[in-house]
Design an enzyme around this catalytic site. Structure first.
Site, PDB file in Angstrom:
ATOM      1  N   GLU A  64       1.078  -0.552  -0.257  1.00 27.61           N
ATOM      2  CA  GLU A  64      -0.264  -0.052  -0.024  1.00 27.61           C
ATOM      3  C   GLU A  64       1.227   1.398  -0.005  1.00 27.61           C
ATOM      4  OE1 GLU A  64      -2.347   1.221  -1.072  1.00 27.61           O
ATOM      5  OE2 GLU A  64      -4.020   1.161   0.885  1.00 27.61           O
ATOM      6  N   ASP A  65       0.097   2.234  -0.598  1.00 21.40           N
ATOM      7  CA  ASP A  65       1.278   3.799  -0.753  1.00 21.40           C
ATOM      8  C   ASP A  65       1.243   4.101   1.075  1.00 21.40           C
ATOM      9  OD1 ASP A  65      -1.711   4.252  -0.856  1.00 21.40           O
ATOM     10  OD2 ASP A  65      -1.222   5.386  -1.971  1.00 21.40           O
TER      11      ASP A  65
ATOM     12  N   ASP B 190      -4.523   5.883   5.934  1.00 25.51           N
ATOM     13  CA  ASP B 190      -4.306   7.105   6.932  1.00 25.51           C
ATOM     14  C   ASP B 190      -5.490   6.228   7.975  1.00 25.51           C
ATOM     15  OD1 ASP B 190      -4.507  10.000   6.744  1.00 25.51           O
ATOM     16  OD2 ASP B 190      -7.071   9.789   6.316  1.00 25.51           O
TER      17      ASP B 190
ATOM     18  N   PHE C  41      -1.588  15.890   4.031  1.00 20.93           N
ATOM     19  CA  PHE C  41      -1.682  15.716   3.520  1.00 20.93           C
ATOM     20  C   PHE C  41      -0.483  15.823   1.798  1.00 20.93           C
ATOM     21  CE2 PHE C  41      -3.982  14.739  -1.169  1.00 20.93           C
ATOM     22  CZ  PHE C  41      -4.700  14.206  -0.985  1.00 20.93           C
TER      23      PHE C  41
ATOM     24  N   ARG D  45       0.885  12.209  -9.624  1.00 19.16           N
ATOM     25  CA  ARG D  45       1.584  10.322  -9.071  1.00 19.16           C
ATOM     26  C   ARG D  45       3.158  10.240  -9.581  1.00 19.16           C
ATOM     27  NH1 ARG D  45      -2.341   7.495  -7.349  1.00 19.16           N
ATOM     28  NH2 ARG D  45      -4.851   7.880  -8.574  1.00 19.16           N
TER      29      ARG D  45
HETATM   30  P1  IMP Z   1      -7.588   5.249   4.166  1.00 20.04           P
HETATM   31  O1  IMP Z   1      -6.530   3.884   5.388  1.00 20.04           O
HETATM   32  O2  IMP Z   1      -8.921   3.888   4.737  1.00 20.04           O
HETATM   33  O3  IMP Z   1      -8.118   5.720   5.745  1.00 20.04           O
HETATM   34  O4  IMP Z   1      -7.265   5.263   3.307  1.00 20.04           O
HETATM   35  C1  IMP Z   1      -5.961   4.918   2.496  1.00 20.04           C
HETATM   36  C2  IMP Z   1      -5.705   5.783   1.597  1.00 20.04           C
HETATM   37  O5  IMP Z   1      -6.150   7.495   1.500  1.00 20.04           O
HETATM   38  C3  IMP Z   1      -4.675   5.857   0.362  1.00 20.04           C
HETATM   39  O6  IMP Z   1      -4.768   4.591   0.018  1.00 20.04           O
HETATM   40  C4  IMP Z   1      -4.501   6.692  -0.388  1.00 20.04           C
HETATM   41  O7  IMP Z   1      -5.299   6.781  -1.647  1.00 20.04           O
HETATM   42  C5  IMP Z   1      -6.087   7.774   0.364  1.00 20.04           C
HETATM   43  N1  IMP Z   1      -4.618   9.059   1.468  1.00 20.04           N
HETATM   44  C6  IMP Z   1      -4.865   9.030   2.672  1.00 20.04           C
HETATM   45  N2  IMP Z   1      -3.453   9.621   2.696  1.00 20.04           N
HETATM   46  C7  IMP Z   1      -3.231  10.638   1.325  1.00 20.04           C
HETATM   47  C8  IMP Z   1      -2.718  11.734   1.584  1.00 20.04           C
HETATM   48  O8  IMP Z   1      -1.931  12.826   2.588  1.00 20.04           O
HETATM   49  N3  IMP Z   1      -2.236  11.823   0.524  1.00 20.04           N
HETATM   50  C9  IMP Z   1      -3.193  10.882  -0.593  1.00 20.04           C
HETATM   51  N4  IMP Z   1      -3.678  10.472  -0.461  1.00 20.04           N
HETATM   52  C10 IMP Z   1      -4.354   9.730   0.492  1.00 20.04           C
HETATM   53 MG    MG Z   2      -3.823   3.723  -1.602  1.00 22.03          MG
END
Ligand code: IMP
Ligand code: MG
Length: 195
Positions: free
Chosen positions: A117-118, A121, A170, A183
């Protein structure tokens, strides 16, 4: 008679920077810092998995750059696959209700799976994805994320491999977007303006 042309230095510098660079107010991790971290994570994965079938699942689209770099630093054989998930609803805040837009191509039964995963959050997306994969009878399921914002965590998930822990800011670049932009930035930074 000739006149020397004087070009202000800051004008010259700004015209050489890409148009996207100008929209980044702060760089968090430079290309070489990311490369070093990715190599370190690949080494750990190599040490942890001996034998068996190792599958590295890329969570599209944000993890595509990280995944592509990570797999090339792993020395043992790996398989790769891709999954794409999104939250239900229009809200930019993750609701926790996740749907799979593109599923894995093959069965993962009996395999060691690492979800790549990137950024994590709230963790709600990965909570859903790990539970979804565990239900498919793999040998194991672990998470490898390049970035983690622990301050934002809502779901209880265990992350085996983390690149960098970052504050609640962010960020964009290295595969990660804001409205599909940034990207292709080779580094990770904070964009100037987000709505
Ligand atoms: P979560 O952990 O389910 O809230 O969502 C994670 C996803 O939200 C990541 O895979 C990203 O696609 C997006 N995301 C969360 N934080 C950021 C950020 O700082 N920049 C861009 N995308 C983000
Ligand atoms: Mg992601």
């Amino acid at each position: 008679m000739r006149f020397p042309i004087v070009i202000p230095l800051n004008y010259l510098y700004n015209s050489m920077r890409g148009t996207m660079d100008k929209e980044i107010k702060k760089i968090l991790y430079k290309e070489d810092e990311i490369a070093e971290k990715v190599e370190e994570l690949a080494k750990r994965i190599d040490q942890d998995y001996v034998g068996g079938t190792l599958l590295l699942v890329c969570v599209l689209k944000g993890a595509c750059v990280f995944h592509a770099d990570l797999i090339r630093h792993i020395k043992r054989p790996v398989m790769i696959d891709f999954i794409s998930a999104s939250s239900y609803g229009m809200s930019s805040k993750t609701s926790g209700a996740v749907k799979i837009d593109k599923d894995l191509d093959y069965s993962i039964e009996g395999m060691d799976v690492v979800i790549v995963e990137d950024i994590i959050d709230t963790g709600l997306t990965l909570k859903y994805l790990t539970e979804n994969m565990r239900a498919r009878n793999p040998k194991s399921v672990e998470i490898c994320t390049l970035l983690d914002k622990p301050a934002r965590r809502e779901a209880d998930i265990e992350v085996k491999y983390t690149g960098f822990e970052i504050p609640d800011e962010f960020i964009v670049g290295y595969g990660i977007d804001y409205a599909e932009k940034f990207r292709n930035l080779p580094y990770i930074g904070v964009p100037e303006q987000i709505d």
